[in-house]
Design a protein around this motif. Structure first.
Motif, PDB file in Angstrom:
ATOM      1  N   GLY A 181       0.806  -1.526  -0.067  1.00  0.00           N
ATOM      2  CA  GLY A 181      -0.077  -0.079   0.000  1.00  0.00           C
ATOM      3  C   GLY A 181       0.733   1.342   0.401  1.00  0.00           C
ATOM      4  O   GLY A 181       0.577   1.840  -0.271  1.00  0.00           O
ATOM      5  N   LEU A 182       2.194   1.386   0.560  1.00  0.00           N
ATOM      6  CA  LEU A 182       3.464   2.397   0.499  1.00  0.00           C
ATOM      7  C   LEU A 182       3.977   2.302  -0.595  1.00  0.00           C
ATOM      8  O   LEU A 182       4.183   3.154  -0.911  1.00  0.00           O
ATOM      9  CB  LEU A 182       3.337   2.405   1.604  1.00  0.00           C
ATOM     10  CG  LEU A 182       4.671   3.910   2.423  1.00  0.00           C
ATOM     11  CD1 LEU A 182       4.026   5.070   2.261  1.00  0.00           C
ATOM     12  CD2 LEU A 182       5.431   3.456   3.395  1.00  0.00           C
ATOM     13  N   THR A 183       4.515   1.081  -0.667  1.00  0.00           N
ATOM     14  CA  THR A 183       5.381   0.515  -1.835  1.00  0.00           C
ATOM     15  C   THR A 183       4.577   1.052  -3.509  1.00  0.00           C
ATOM     16  O   THR A 183       5.781   1.481  -4.293  1.00  0.00           O
ATOM     17  CB  THR A 183       6.136  -0.620  -1.747  1.00  0.00           C
ATOM     18  OG1 THR A 183       7.005  -0.508  -0.434  1.00  0.00           O
ATOM     19  CG2 THR A 183       7.188  -0.593  -2.686  1.00  0.00           C
ATOM     20  N   MET A 184       3.287   0.109  -3.190  1.00  0.00           N
ATOM     21  CA  MET A 184       3.628   0.513  -5.125  1.00  0.00           C
ATOM     22  C   MET A 184       1.907   2.116  -5.109  1.00  0.00           C
ATOM     23  O   MET A 184       1.801   1.990  -6.086  1.00  0.00           O
ATOM     24  CB  MET A 184       2.387  -0.306  -5.319  1.00  0.00           C
ATOM     25  CG  MET A 184       3.540  -1.778  -5.968  1.00  0.00           C
ATOM     26  SD  MET A 184       4.525  -1.505  -6.975  1.00  0.00           S
ATOM     27  CE  MET A 184       5.853  -2.447  -7.153  1.00  0.00           C
ATOM     28  N   SER A 185       1.604   2.724  -4.328  1.00  0.00           N
ATOM     29  CA  SER A 185       0.958   3.569  -4.732  1.00  0.00           C
ATOM     30  C   SER A 185       1.898   4.856  -5.349  1.00  0.00           C
ATOM     31  O   SER A 185       3.106   4.880  -4.946  1.00  0.00           O
ATOM     32  CB  SER A 185       0.200   4.234  -3.414  1.00  0.00           C
ATOM     33  OG  SER A 185       1.407   4.514  -2.404  1.00  0.00           O
TER      34      SER A 185
END
Ligand code: SF4
Length: 439
Positions: free
Chosen positions: A256-260
């Motif tokens: 959710g953090l890495t791929m947003s």
């Protein structure tokens, strides 16, 4: 005959729980203790109708069963004759097998990439930029009094993470739930968020803004806004106070953090936040790695080449340039002319543009089960299942190596990934006339 094997490592998610108890009766698994529902499902169903037990080669559009020798020979010819082969997967196998795959990529002058390329790749790029302050899960269990999950829902993705390592674990110095605070930052109220002491709902794709505001609040700088990324500034300041005043904090972050939006820049901001916090207290950060040995794939490839994924040997030395040497980019540009897939299913998960090129080139797959990629493959080599029918080393998400055990015999004739890759490597060297050079 009946026996119970203790301290079995679960080969499903990056938690690599190593406390399973497996009862074997007459060569079959009959009971598994301490496993979560996901793990139990694997142990109960690994020999399902999707299991492949015979190697196959596709001829005139149809699969024909063949011997292992024929499959290895066909795979080796395809690879040895290719100019720019791609080796991919490797997060669901042993570290020993991954090492063999690196040797093979070097012998072929091809590219080796692992599933990090499509999951925590931006996290590793962020680590290259900033560095990382991290620890083991054992230290978290024993000491953490503030636990943050950011863009991660471990109740579903890593079901025992909370009970074994964080809020519900019984550590040496933190024994009870009330001694730890749980904060969840996510775009929606997930199952994990429902258990949190504080839930921060960040606006989609605005993690970078929220992390930057937190860094300002931690440094005592004024934020001249009412809210940032949908979060009221007083809530951001409250969170910053909690982070600064804890004794041992840990930030676990997921896709959710890495791929947003922002990708590796989000991770830069999160790593910088943790670095800033260490001027005031003890704070660590760790990615929530998905597959049980994706960390091992990064470790083993980095030992041998210096880089953790997307390594290109076509110039005769290892090169690493994510965006150029990453699998989806190579497939989208139509550059590779053969592919060896180990324990992965790109045909089910990749963009259509990338899959289109896979369907045009000879694909070899090493996998215990049928999947979408087996359907488009030219050679299918079945294998023993790591952690059940084959032993080897895997790396937990915190980089701790664990030995997984062989519990039962595989179906007749099936070998481990390491054995199959060793045979392909020897055969490729013979075909290329380089046997002596590499011995
Ligand atoms: S949390 Fe992950 S490693 Fe642990 S038992 Fe469940 S699936 Fe296996």
């Amino acid at each position: 005959m009946e026996e119970t094997i203790h301290n079995v490592v679960c080969t499903v998610c990056g938690c690599c729980c190593d406390d399973l108890e497996v009862k074997i009766k007459d060569g079959r698994i009959v009971e598994v203790k301490n496993a979560c529902a996901v793990s139990l499902s694997k142990f109960q169903n690994y020999n399902n109708e999707e299991r492949i037990v015979k190697p196959m080669i596709k001829k005139n559009g149809e699969f024909k069963e063949c011997s292992f020798e024929e499959a290895i020979k066909e795979a080796s010819i395809i690879l040895a004759e290719s100019e720019y082969p791609l080796i991919y997967g490797l997060s669901l196998t042993t570290t020993e097998a991954i090492s063999k795959a690196v040797e093979l990529a070097e012998a072929l002058g091809g590219v080796i990439d692992n599933t990090t390329s499509v999951c925590h790749g931006p996290s590793l790029i962020g680590v290259h930029d900033i560095g990382v302050v991290t620890c083991t899960l054992g230290e978290v269990k024993n000491r953490a009094d503030l636990i943050i999950y950011w863009g991660s829902n471990p109740v579903f993705s890593h079901p025992r993470h909370l009970t074994r390592y964080t809020v519900f674990s019984k550590g040496k110095f933190r024994k009870e739930r009330k001694e730890r605070k749980l904060i969840v930052v996510d775009v929606r109220r997930t199952a994990t968020a429902k258990m949190a002491d504080i839930f921060i709902q960040v606006a989609p794709n605005q993690d970078y803004e929220l992390l930057s505001a937190l860094r300002m609040a931690i440094k005592g700088e004024e934020i001249y806004l009412d809210e940032v990324a949908g979060v009221p500034v007083n809530k951001i300041e409250e969170l910053a106070d909690l982070m600064v005043s804890c004794e041992f904090g840990i930030l676990f972050f997921g896709l959710g953090l890495t791929m947003s939006l922002g990708k590796s820049r989000n991770i830069d901001a999160a790593l910088s936040l943790v670095r800033d916090l260490n001027e005031k207290t003890k704070f660590l950060i760790m990615p929530m790695r998905g597959h049980y040995n994706v960390t091992g794939a990064n470790e083993a490839i980095a030992w041998q080449t210096g880089y953790p994924f997307a390594v290109d040997f076509s110039q005769g030395y290892p090169r690493y340039n994510p965006g150029e040497t990453t699998i989806i980019d190579i497939l989208n540009r139509g550059e590779c002319d053969a592919a060896l897939i180990i324990g992965s299913d790109p045909a089910a998960h990749f963009p259509v543009s990338a899959i289109k090129h896979l369907t045009k080139i000879p694909v070899i797959i090493i996998d215990p089960h049928k999947n979408a990629t087996t359907l488009i493959s030219k050679v299918v080599i079945p294998t023993a299942i790591t952690g059940i029918e084959a032993e080897g080393t895997v790396y937990r998400m915190d980089g701790v190596p664990l030995e997984c055990k062989k519990l039962v015999e595989p179906p007749s004739g099936l070998k481990s990934d390491e054995e199959i890759l060793t045979e392909i490597l020897m055969s490729v060297k013979k075909l290329k006339g380089e046997e002596k050079l590499y011995e």
